[in-house]
Design an enzyme around this catalytic site. Sequence first.
Site, PDB file in Angstrom:
ATOM      1  N   THR A 180       0.905  -1.231   0.204  1.00 56.18           N
ATOM      2  CA  THR A 180      -0.011   0.148   0.049  1.00 56.18           C
ATOM      3  C   THR A 180       0.882   1.089  -0.162  1.00 56.18           C
ATOM      4  OG1 THR A 180      -1.698  -0.964   0.913  1.00 56.18           O
ATOM      5  CG2 THR A 180      -1.757   1.227   1.560  1.00 56.18           C
ATOM      6  N   ARG A 208     -13.338  -8.435  -1.569  1.00 58.90           N
ATOM      7  CA  ARG A 208     -12.856  -8.000  -0.131  1.00 58.90           C
ATOM      8  C   ARG A 208     -12.247  -6.367  -0.164  1.00 58.90           C
ATOM      9  NH1 ARG A 208      -7.408  -5.967   1.531  1.00 58.90           N
ATOM     10  NH2 ARG A 208      -6.959  -6.755   3.652  1.00 58.90           N
ATOM     11  N   GLY A 210     -10.121  -3.926   2.146  1.00 60.40           N
ATOM     12  CA  GLY A 210      -9.271  -3.612   3.405  1.00 60.40           C
ATOM     13  C   GLY A 210      -9.617  -2.491   4.188  1.00 60.40           C
ATOM     14  N   GLY A 234      -4.543  -5.795   6.634  1.00 60.64           N
ATOM     15  CA  GLY A 234      -5.784  -4.880   6.890  1.00 60.64           C
ATOM     16  C   GLY A 234      -6.891  -5.148   7.704  1.00 60.64           C
TER      17      GLY A 234
HETATM   18  N1  ASP Z   1      -3.544  -2.817   4.213  1.00 63.24           N
HETATM   19  C1  ASP Z   1      -3.580  -3.086   2.638  1.00 63.24           C
HETATM   20  C2  ASP Z   1      -5.017  -4.102   2.598  1.00 63.24           C
HETATM   21  O1  ASP Z   1      -5.148  -4.925   3.698  1.00 63.24           O
HETATM   22  C3  ASP Z   1      -2.590  -3.961   2.454  1.00 63.24           C
HETATM   23  C4  ASP Z   1      -1.204  -3.552   2.286  1.00 63.24           C
HETATM   24  O2  ASP Z   1      -0.916  -2.507   3.054  1.00 63.24           O
HETATM   25  O3  ASP Z   1      -0.254  -3.431   1.639  1.00 63.24           O
HETATM   26  O4  ASP Z   1      -5.760  -3.988   1.822  1.00 63.24           O
END
Ligand code: ASP
Length: 313
Positions: A180, A208, A210, A234
């Site tokens: 992210t 899904r 996040g 997430g």
């Molecule tokens: N937090 C993000 C999610 O769960 C993933 C990430 O931080 O790469 O979608």
Amino acid sequence: MSTTPVIAIHGGAGTIAAVASGAPAARPYHDALHAIVAAAQAALLGGASALDATCLAVGMLEDCPLFNAGHGAVFTHDETHELDAAVMNGADLRAGAVAGVSHIRRPVQAARAVMEDGTHVLLGGAGAEAFARAAGLEMVDASYFSTEARRQQLRHALAADRVALDHDSAPLAEGSKFGTVGAVALDQFGHLAAATSTGGMTNKRAGRIGDTPLIGAGTYADDRAAAVSCTGSGEMFMRCVAAYDVCARMRYAGQTLQQAVDAVVLEALPAIDGRGGLIAVDKHGNLSLSFNTSGMYRAHARGAETPHTAIHR
Ligand code: ASP
């Protein structure tokens, strides 16, 4: 007297153990982080708001294929892309977000448009895309987001039958990494803002959503406390309401930024197996870039000082 502006960005946290920060494979990451944080720093020094600076930085991170947002986003189990993004303005607690979008080139701009419109905070899927199109934002074919590296990551994840964090199989990371992207800023007017954007997790189930687009979980900004942008598993960040928890600890418990961040990243999240990190800045310009994984792609710049980039501790 104006405030010294501060900007920080992240490109995800994770194991990132395979390569030392100084190794050649790390160079493109340092270069990209440096260029992006420098652009946002220049904007802030030129009088841009924290909101504009964070959206600028996240838009550039979305365009960069090294990171899991926009071009270079990870694949779902169905080999599609479903992107999430959010933005929040600390001065008035306005916020906007989109979830599960597949055709908006820079989802952070759509999140910003939702915020500016002001009717709703979070739009999902086809409705979010129709809104973005009507707002005149650039739309793309879903294949725009695909890269060969991400396709390989999905193959590995499918073979191992697991849902992976982005940097799990990125060039730098054998173990696991969340890709992210996000930015937090304090502008010269003393205001805070945060923005976050993601492709989510490799091999995630279609549909899904996040923590990233959930205000309070992956993204939060309040001038009375801090601006926070998260990256990590997430589901755990949602269960901890991680970004808001940092601000709540500061406001209600009188904790400093670092105390609040440590409590969330090093205690609350690990207690439920939450892995990842966050970046945060408060109204005094204190910064915290913290993670419970071995690395987090990150950069920051204060005033006109030379930007600093880092991957490992
Ligand atoms: N937090 C993000 C999610 O769960 C993933 C990430 O931080 O790469 O979608």
